[in-house]
Structures are given as C-alpha cells and as structure tokens.
Scaffold this motif. Structure first.
Motif, PDB file in Angstrom:
ATOM      1  N   GLY A   1      49.914  29.803  38.984  1.00  0.00           N
ATOM      2  CA  GLY A   1      50.972  29.473  38.041  1.00  0.00           C
ATOM      3  C   GLY A   1      51.523  30.651  37.273  1.00  0.00           C
ATOM      4  N   ARG A   2      50.936  31.831  37.474  1.00  0.00           N
ATOM      5  CA  ARG A   2      51.389  33.023  36.746  1.00  0.00           C
ATOM      6  C   ARG A   2      51.905  34.111  37.665  1.00  0.00           C
ATOM      7  NH1 ARG A   2      46.327  31.737  34.358  1.00  0.00           N
ATOM      8  NH2 ARG A   2      46.549  30.901  32.237  1.00  0.00           N
ATOM      9  N   SER A   3      51.628  33.984  38.968  1.00  0.00           N
ATOM     10  CA  SER A   3      51.960  35.067  39.901  1.00  0.00           C
ATOM     11  C   SER A   3      52.116  34.507  41.311  1.00  0.00           C
ATOM     12  CB  SER A   3      50.857  36.128  39.886  1.00  0.00           C
ATOM     13  OG  SER A   3      51.067  37.099  40.879  1.00  0.00           O
ATOM     14  N   THR A   4      52.852  35.231  42.129  1.00  0.00           N
ATOM     15  CA  THR A   4      52.974  34.878  43.551  1.00  0.00           C
ATOM     16  C   THR A   4      52.092  35.770  44.421  1.00  0.00           C
ATOM     17  OG1 THR A   4      54.879  36.358  43.777  1.00  0.00           O
ATOM     18  CG2 THR A   4      55.334  34.048  43.255  1.00  0.00           C
ATOM     19  N   ILE A   5      51.227  36.568  43.794  1.00  0.00           N
ATOM     20  CA  ILE A   5      50.316  37.440  44.544  1.00  0.00           C
ATOM     21  C   ILE A   5      49.432  36.590  45.457  1.00  0.00           C
ATOM     22  CG2 ILE A   5      48.350  39.022  44.371  1.00  0.00           C
ATOM     23  CD1 ILE A   5      49.471  39.943  41.672  1.00  0.00           C
ATOM     24  N   GLN A   6      49.327  37.010  46.715  1.00  0.00           N
ATOM     25  CA  GLN A   6      48.432  36.364  47.671  1.00  0.00           C
ATOM     26  C   GLN A   6      47.127  37.153  47.712  1.00  0.00           C
ATOM     27  OE1 GLN A   6      49.309  33.397  49.354  1.00  0.00           O
ATOM     28  NE2 GLN A   6      50.944  33.577  47.832  1.00  0.00           N
ATOM     29  N   LEU A   7      46.073  36.554  47.188  1.00  0.00           N
ATOM     30  CA  LEU A   7      44.791  37.241  47.063  1.00  0.00           C
ATOM     31  C   LEU A   7      43.841  36.802  48.165  1.00  0.00           C
ATOM     32  CD1 LEU A   7      43.007  39.118  45.291  1.00  0.00           C
ATOM     33  CD2 LEU A   7      42.275  37.066  44.069  1.00  0.00           C
ATOM     34  N   ASP A   8      43.397  37.766  48.979  1.00  0.00           N
ATOM     35  CA  ASP A   8      42.368  37.512  49.998  1.00  0.00           C
ATOM     36  C   ASP A   8      41.055  38.039  49.433  1.00  0.00           C
ATOM     37  OD1 ASP A   8      40.797  37.188  52.205  1.00  0.00           O
ATOM     38  OD2 ASP A   8      41.855  38.623  53.473  1.00  0.00           O
ATOM     39  N   LEU A   9      40.229  37.125  48.948  1.00  0.00           N
ATOM     40  CA  LEU A   9      39.029  37.486  48.216  1.00  0.00           C
ATOM     41  C   LEU A   9      37.800  37.347  49.102  1.00  0.00           C
ATOM     42  CD1 LEU A   9      37.942  38.262  45.407  1.00  0.00           C
ATOM     43  CD2 LEU A   9      37.866  35.822  44.852  1.00  0.00           C
ATOM     44  N   ARG A  10      37.019  38.433  49.214  1.00  0.00           N
ATOM     45  CA  ARG A  10      35.804  38.411  50.018  1.00  0.00           C
ATOM     46  C   ARG A  10      34.642  38.983  49.215  1.00  0.00           C
ATOM     47  NH1 ARG A  10      38.062  39.777  56.067  1.00  0.00           N
ATOM     48  NH2 ARG A  10      40.006  38.598  55.842  1.00  0.00           N
ATOM     49  N   TYR A  11      33.461  38.422  49.430  1.00  0.00           N
ATOM     50  CA  TYR A  11      32.289  38.838  48.663  1.00  0.00           C
ATOM     51  C   TYR A  11      31.370  39.702  49.524  1.00  0.00           C
ATOM     52  CZ  TYR A  11      33.804  35.572  45.113  1.00  0.00           C
ATOM     53  OH  TYR A  11      34.548  34.928  44.148  1.00  0.00           O
ATOM     54  N   LEU A  12      31.185  40.957  49.067  1.00  0.00           N
ATOM     55  CA  LEU A  12      30.336  41.925  49.763  1.00  0.00           C
ATOM     56  C   LEU A  12      29.431  42.600  48.747  1.00  0.00           C
ATOM     57  CD1 LEU A  12      33.144  43.724  51.836  1.00  0.00           C
ATOM     58  CD2 LEU A  12      31.643  41.908  52.655  1.00  0.00           C
ATOM     59  N   GLY A  13      28.369  43.245  49.222  1.00  0.00           N
ATOM     60  CA  GLY A  13      27.560  44.075  48.350  1.00  0.00           C
ATOM     61  C   GLY A  13      28.353  45.285  47.886  1.00  0.00           C
ATOM     62  N   ALA A  14      27.885  45.926  46.819  1.00  0.00           N
ATOM     63  CA  ALA A  14      28.628  47.041  46.231  1.00  0.00           C
ATOM     64  C   ALA A  14      28.875  48.175  47.227  1.00  0.00           C
ATOM     65  CB  ALA A  14      27.877  47.573  45.014  1.00  0.00           C
ATOM     66  N   LEU A  15      27.854  48.553  47.985  1.00  0.00           N
ATOM     67  CA  LEU A  15      28.016  49.666  48.925  1.00  0.00           C
ATOM     68  C   LEU A  15      29.019  49.325  50.013  1.00  0.00           C
ATOM     69  CD1 LEU A  15      24.331  50.937  49.288  1.00  0.00           C
ATOM     70  CD2 LEU A  15      26.186  51.932  47.949  1.00  0.00           C
ATOM     71  N   GLU A  16      28.959  48.091  50.522  1.00  0.00           N
ATOM     72  CA  GLU A  16      29.905  47.675  51.564  1.00  0.00           C
ATOM     73  C   GLU A  16      31.319  47.570  50.999  1.00  0.00           C
ATOM     74  OE1 GLU A  16      30.233  44.303  55.094  1.00  0.00           O
ATOM     75  OE2 GLU A  16      28.585  44.215  53.644  1.00  0.00           O
ATOM     76  N   SER A  17      31.427  47.145  49.754  1.00  0.00           N
ATOM     77  CA  SER A  17      32.724  47.067  49.104  1.00  0.00           C
ATOM     78  C   SER A  17      33.355  48.451  48.967  1.00  0.00           C
ATOM     79  CB  SER A  17      32.566  46.421  47.722  1.00  0.00           C
ATOM     80  OG  SER A  17      33.778  46.409  47.016  1.00  0.00           O
ATOM     81  N   LEU A  18      32.574  49.418  48.506  1.00  0.00           N
ATOM     82  CA  LEU A  18      33.081  50.782  48.359  1.00  0.00           C
ATOM     83  C   LEU A  18      33.435  51.389  49.706  1.00  0.00           C
ATOM     84  CD1 LEU A  18      30.556  52.041  45.675  1.00  0.00           C
ATOM     85  CD2 LEU A  18      33.016  51.789  45.363  1.00  0.00           C
ATOM     86  N   ALA A  19      32.627  51.105  50.719  1.00  0.00           N
ATOM     87  CA  ALA A  19      32.921  51.614  52.058  1.00  0.00           C
ATOM     88  C   ALA A  19      34.220  51.024  52.583  1.00  0.00           C
ATOM     89  CB  ALA A  19      31.769  51.288  53.004  1.00  0.00           C
ATOM     90  N   SER A  20      34.483  49.754  52.287  1.00  0.00           N
ATOM     91  CA  SER A  20      35.703  49.097  52.744  1.00  0.00           C
ATOM     92  C   SER A  20      36.941  49.751  52.145  1.00  0.00           C
ATOM     93  CB  SER A  20      35.666  47.603  52.388  1.00  0.00           C
ATOM     94  OG  SER A  20      34.624  46.950  53.075  1.00  0.00           O
ATOM     95  N   VAL A  21      36.868  50.086  50.860  1.00  0.00           N
ATOM     96  CA  VAL A  21      37.985  50.774  50.214  1.00  0.00           C
ATOM     97  C   VAL A  21      38.178  52.153  50.829  1.00  0.00           C
ATOM     98  CG1 VAL A  21      38.839  51.744  48.044  1.00  0.00           C
ATOM     99  CG2 VAL A  21      37.718  49.513  48.049  1.00  0.00           C
ATOM    100  N   SER A  22      37.081  52.838  51.046  1.00  0.00           N
ATOM    101  CA  SER A  22      37.136  54.202  51.575  1.00  0.00           C
ATOM    102  C   SER A  22      37.803  54.260  52.945  1.00  0.00           C
ATOM    103  CB  SER A  22      35.728  54.785  51.648  1.00  0.00           C
ATOM    104  OG  SER A  22      35.733  56.089  52.164  1.00  0.00           O
TER     105      SER A  22
END
Length: 225
Positions: A12-33
């Motif tokens: 109701g505040r934005s049209t952003i399409q968010l694809d949210l996935r849950y990973l451990g911190a190290l895997e999350s940082l690796a994904s960004v990298s």
C-alpha cells in the motif's frame, strides 16, 4: 523478524517488487558479492565481538565498492523453559554437566556469535550435548527448547515470546543491509531507504520484543562499522 516486516511495509506504500529469500549471513554476503541479489542482510554484535565477526565476513566485504544500510538494533540471548528450571543465567552455565543445547547452522551469523560466546566463556563444545544438532531459524530453535528436547538455545527474543519461553539477554547487535555503491542509487532502493526512515517502519518494528530502530535507513561505509 524485521526483514519479514518489509513486505508489510511496502504494501500500500510502494510498487516495489520484493523477492525475499532467507540465507545465512555468509551466504547472503557471498550472494551480494557475486551479483546474485541487490541487497543482502547480516548482523554485527556490538563491542569486541563485532570485530571478530567482521574478520570472518572480511572475504565478502569491499569497502570501496559497497555500502551499508542500517536496519535495526536487536538483542540475542538464551532461550530456556518457562521458569528457568535449570537456573541458566550465562553462556558459561551451558558448560555444566548434563546441559543439552540446540545450535544454529554453520554459516549463519548467529552461529558465529554462539561460537564466539562459548569460546569466551570457556565452554568445551565437544562436551556440550546437542552442539552438533543444528536448526535453520530462530523459531525452530525456540520450538526445539519448548518441546523439552533441549535445555537452552540461542536467538532473538520474538520467538521466545511466541513459544512461551524465558529469554536471557546476552548480546546486542546491529542488523545491516549491504549492496554495491551503484545499487544504492537505484530508484527502488532509494524508495526503500525512505520507507525505512519512516514512522511506519518504526511502528512495525515496535511490535518486535528486543528490537529498536535508532538508525533505520541510515547509509554508512563498511569502514564505519
């Protein structure tokens, strides 16, 4: 749990399409990298434990190419049965004979914190029953303790309340989002940052025990952590 509030924040505040996935911190940082996502989440304890955590994350941190967005400050601690029948007060108490612990999975930020705390307290993990048993979420750890299969677990406060457990605060930490410098200039990300700074986000987070938003939406350099 604050990340899980983001779809509600956007609704109701934005049209952003968010694809949210849950990973451990190290895997999350690796994904960004490696460019597999725009933003990743990880957490850093306050104090000297934070320096140890950053050293373990260092492989994936590129101060000249990435920036941080502050999300929340939260408290992690021990989950114990209601009434604390084993009289567990500190991490060191887990080293007493007969204690059964339920762990988080290797690679998660919480597991890194657990191992640091156990090491500081002088707890022999080889003799800690249940140390090798891993769960993948804070809620799963709380459910394990609530079932009576473990005397203690470790995580954030909301699932302790959900499963009617006692919660013993141990460490405060900052939960951060990380992304490349150019990602921070994307219109969708600028809009998300604005929403994180809004009263609406503060109100959503206020329902989470042990969570605060002192710097929500603030952009920072990795060198400032």
């Amino acid at each position: 749990f604050a990340v899980a509030k983001l779809p509600e924040l956007l609704q109701g505040r934005s049209t952003i399409q968010l694809d949210l996935r849950y990973l451990g911190a190290l895997e999350s940082l690796a994904s960004v990298s490696r460019g597999a996502c725009e933003l990743g989440g990880f957490h850093v304890p306050e104090g000297k434990l934070g320096n140890l955590a950053l050293a373990q994350y260092a492989k994936w941190l590129m101060p000249d190419k990435q920036k941080l967005i502050h999300l929340v400050t939260r408290t992690q601690g021990l989950f114990v049965a209601r009434g604390n029948p084993k009289n567990i007060r500190t991490i060191a108490d887990l080293g007493r004979p007969g204690m059964v612990f339920i762990n988080r999975q290797s690679g998660s930020g919480t597991r890194l914190l657990i191992d640091q705390l156990l090491g500081e307290a002088g707890v022999d993990v080889q003799g800690l029953e249940g140390y090798q048993t891993e769960e993948y979420t804070h809620a799963a750890v709380a459910a394990y303790v609530a079932s009576g299969m473990a005397d203690a677990g470790f995580g954030v406060e909301p699932p302790a309340r959900q499963f009617n457990l006692d919660f013993i605060p141990i460490a405060k930490e900052r939960y951060l989002l990380i992304g490349r410098n150019e990602t921070m200039e994307l219109p969708e990300v600028r809009e998300l940052i604005g929403l994180l700074r809004s009263p609406a986000f503060r109100e959503l987070v206020s329902t989470l025990p042990g969570y605060t938003t002192p710097r929500a939406g603030e952009i920072a350099s990795i060198l400032d952590t």
